[in-house]
Design an enzyme around this catalytic site. Structure first.
Site, PDB file in Angstrom:
ATOM      1  N   HIS A  98      -0.777  -1.278   5.073  1.00 38.19           N
ATOM      2  CA  HIS A  98       0.621  -1.414   5.443  1.00 38.19           C
ATOM      3  C   HIS A  98       0.882  -0.754   6.791  1.00 38.19           C
ATOM      4  CE1 HIS A  98       4.710  -2.428   4.534  1.00 38.19           C
ATOM      5  NE2 HIS A  98       5.136  -1.191   4.612  1.00 38.19           N
TER       6      HIS A  98
ATOM      7  N   SER B 158       8.057  -4.380   7.126  1.00 40.12           N
ATOM      8  CA  SER B 158       8.352  -3.702   5.865  1.00 40.12           C
ATOM      9  C   SER B 158       9.839  -3.874   5.521  1.00 40.12           C
ATOM     10  CB  SER B 158       7.934  -2.233   5.948  1.00 40.12           C
ATOM     11  OG  SER B 158       7.947  -1.625   4.676  1.00 40.12           O
TER      12      SER B 158
ATOM     13  N   GLU C 258      -2.390  -4.283   2.150  1.00 37.98           N
ATOM     14  CA  GLU C 258      -1.142  -3.537   2.333  1.00 37.98           C
ATOM     15  C   GLU C 258      -1.136  -2.209   1.564  1.00 37.98           C
ATOM     16  OE1 GLU C 258       1.560  -4.235   4.127  1.00 37.98           O
ATOM     17  OE2 GLU C 258       1.528  -6.388   4.540  1.00 37.98           O
TER      18      GLU C 258
END
Length: 563
Positions: free
Chosen positions: A458, A204, A338
């Protein structure tokens, strides 16, 4: 009396050194005593935690380039983590952390030898998180004959405030990462690591940070391979094009001068840290539309004529197009779903739909520099609505398609674009992947109660690398398919750290699959699912539409105007 004290000190030092479960390592800054940690039956490693690599960035050192730590006397206890950097509280108001937070952690099974080093940069929207082992436990990775390092770096306003001039250049958090890598270069051999074989990896915002290090001349030579998981410097939320606007907002918030940056920065250096944390967007905030503009305090371009060394002076897209980045073996990839977190956010705030209904220009990537409500804006908005949900009404009935659009907008397009531009210029191999396994270690999906939805959301890949000890989960059996996926991912990541190739030899664990480098001709990638599936051009139809629309309508791709 003085003689007795000296003898006692020597005796204590000898006693410390004599405990094989708590080895003492000498660094450039002083001695650090580790502790033995367990990684399973007949498995252990040494933890050296809370090692200071830089001076506390407080007072006159706030909003300045990182200063190497001056060192310490005696033997420092490395059995526990030290403070994380200030960030918003995960639940409710307030904040946690201290500015004296520039620490790193080293995990190694032996303090002799010369093994590959993997340096982890945590995520958290550039405004939260830490390198602590409660979420990034190295138990699985260290067993693959590598040394693991995790780091803290300045976050939010304290890490990325910039006046856009010489008074506060910015990128403090990224410069912390550079200083941590310098520490690794100078000290990791004492922990059994090879300073000439360092891999940086992150997820990320941590993945974007990895990519920024690849782009930065300041970081040249400090690492030799890189892995970016679910983020690059091209993500729409990860680069601040207008730090002056942030400067004005902060000055007005505190009632400080808006026309004198020198005085503003002087006052900000002594403003209580908690007041900064309350200003910054964090990982639990729900900006609307989320991810459709940069987070407020993220990396930026510093003035080229800055008086102090700079981390970055150009836009990431320009560096990539010119090929003037650090050419190292590079893995870039993402998870296939995600943005399933959008479902969780819609549960909390259902007004998100209304924002897009009232403002169809929100569907248009703001970094394409297309005027709102123009014919081009209308065409791009309509094309995306047709592509993803056939222009059906916005609402719960299109939630799966909605999350695909957000996944592409916030993550996949930026990863794909970065992979193409990197491979076009990189003299070292570039590898590309999609993680799509949905199993019992997809902890983020389970914590957010989204198991009914398909795909890996995610951060779902993190438990396939790290031991997340503070997550209340039921143990899984060794025969669980998720264990095989974890073992394969760890093998490929540590292969890459060792050889610069995730599949250097035939390996039955890896199903004898060869992960081929990505090139602009073959566009090969690896699907990481219950099996390893080589392929070409993932999500081709969706991404082709993005590239076609960019070519037809974008005025300055990856330009981020403030609306």
């Amino acid at each position: 009396m003085i003689k007795f004290a000296a003898i006692l000190a020597l005796a204590l030092a000898a006693a410390v050194q004599a405990d094989p479960a708590r080895p003492v390592v000498t660094t450039n800054g002083g001695q650090i005593q580790g502790a033995t940690s367990s990684c399973g039956l007949f498995c252990s490693y040494f933890s050296f935690m809370g090692i200071p690599y830089a001076e506390p960035p407080v007072g006159e050192l706030r909003f300045r380039n990182t200063v190497p730590h001056r060192g310490w006397e005696g033997v420092k206890d490395g059995s526990e983590h030290r403070s994380s950097c200030p960030s918003s509280s995960f639940f409710g108001d307030g904040y946690s952390g201290e500015e004296d937070c520039l620490f790193l952690n080293v995990y190694t099974q032996q303090v002799v030898g010369s093994r590959p080093v993997m340096v982890w940069i945590h995520g958290g929207s550039f405004s939260g998180g830490s390198g602590e082992s409660w979420i990034y436990g190295p138990d699985h990775l260290v067993q693959q004959n590598v040394v693991i390092v995790t780091i803290n770096y300045r976050l939010g306003v304290l890490g990325f405030f910039s006046t856009g001039d010489e008074h506060a250049q910015g990128n403090w958090g990224m410069k912390d990462c550079v200083e941590a890598l310098r520490w690794v270069r100078n000290n990791i051999a004492a922990f059994g690591g090879d300073p000439n074989n360092v891999t940086i990896f992150g997820e990320s915002a941590g993945a974007a940070a990895v990519h920024y290090l690849v782009l930065s001349r300041m970081a040249a030579g400090l690492f030799h391979k890189a892995i970016a998981q679910s983020g690059t410097a091209l993500v729409p939320w990860g680069f601040q094009y207008n730090p002056q606007e942030m400067t004005r907002r902060i000055a007005e918030k505190f009632g400080y001068p808006t026309n004198d940056n020198a005085e503003l920065v002087r006052r900000l250096r002594y403003t209580p840290k908690g007041e900064f944390v309350n200003l910054q967007e964090g990982w639990t905030d729900i900006p609307i539309p989320r991810g459709f503009r940069p987070f407020d305090f993220v990396p930026t371009a510093e003035p080229a004529n800055s008086p102090e060394p700079t981390f970055l002076t150009e836009r990431p897209i320009d560096i990539l197009k010119a090929g003037t980045f650090n050419h190292v073996p590079f893995i870039i990839g993402y998870n296939d779903a995600e943005s399933l977190f959008m479902i969780h956010e819609h549960r909390i705030d259902s007004t998100v739909w209304n924002a897009f209904i009232r403002n169809p220009q929100f569907f248009v990537p703001h970094y394409w520099n297309i005027a709102a409500n123009s014919p081009a804006s209308t065409a791009v908005s309509q094309a995306f609505r047709d592509l993803y949900w056939q222009d059906r009404p916005l609402g719960p009935d299109i939630m799966l398609e909605w999350t695909k659009f957000h996944t592409d907008q916030q993550f996949i397009y930026a990863c794909d674009k970065a992979a193409r531009l990197t491979a076009q210029h990189n003299t070292a191999p570039t590898y590309y992947y999609q993680f799509s396994y949905d199993g019992d270690l997809n902890l983020v999906k389970r914590v957010t109660l989204l198991t009914a939805w398909p795909g890996a959301m995610h951060a779902d890949e993190l438990p396939y690398l790290w031991s997340m000890t503070n997550f209340a989960i039921s143990p899984i059996l060794p025969t669980n398919p998720a264990v095989a996926v974890r073992n394969r991912m760890i093998r490929m990541w540590t292969n890459f750290a060792t050889h610069g190739n995730p599949t250097p030899t035939a390996d039955s664990l890896l199903q004898n699959v060869r992960w081929s480098p990505f090139t602009t001709q073959n566009m090969e990638y690896l699907e990481i699912n219950s099996s390893l599936l080589p392929g070409s051009r993932p999500n081709r139809e969706r991404l082709d539409t993005w590239y076609q629309l960019e070519e037809q309508y974008a005025n300055d791709p990856f330009y981020y105007p403030w609306q």
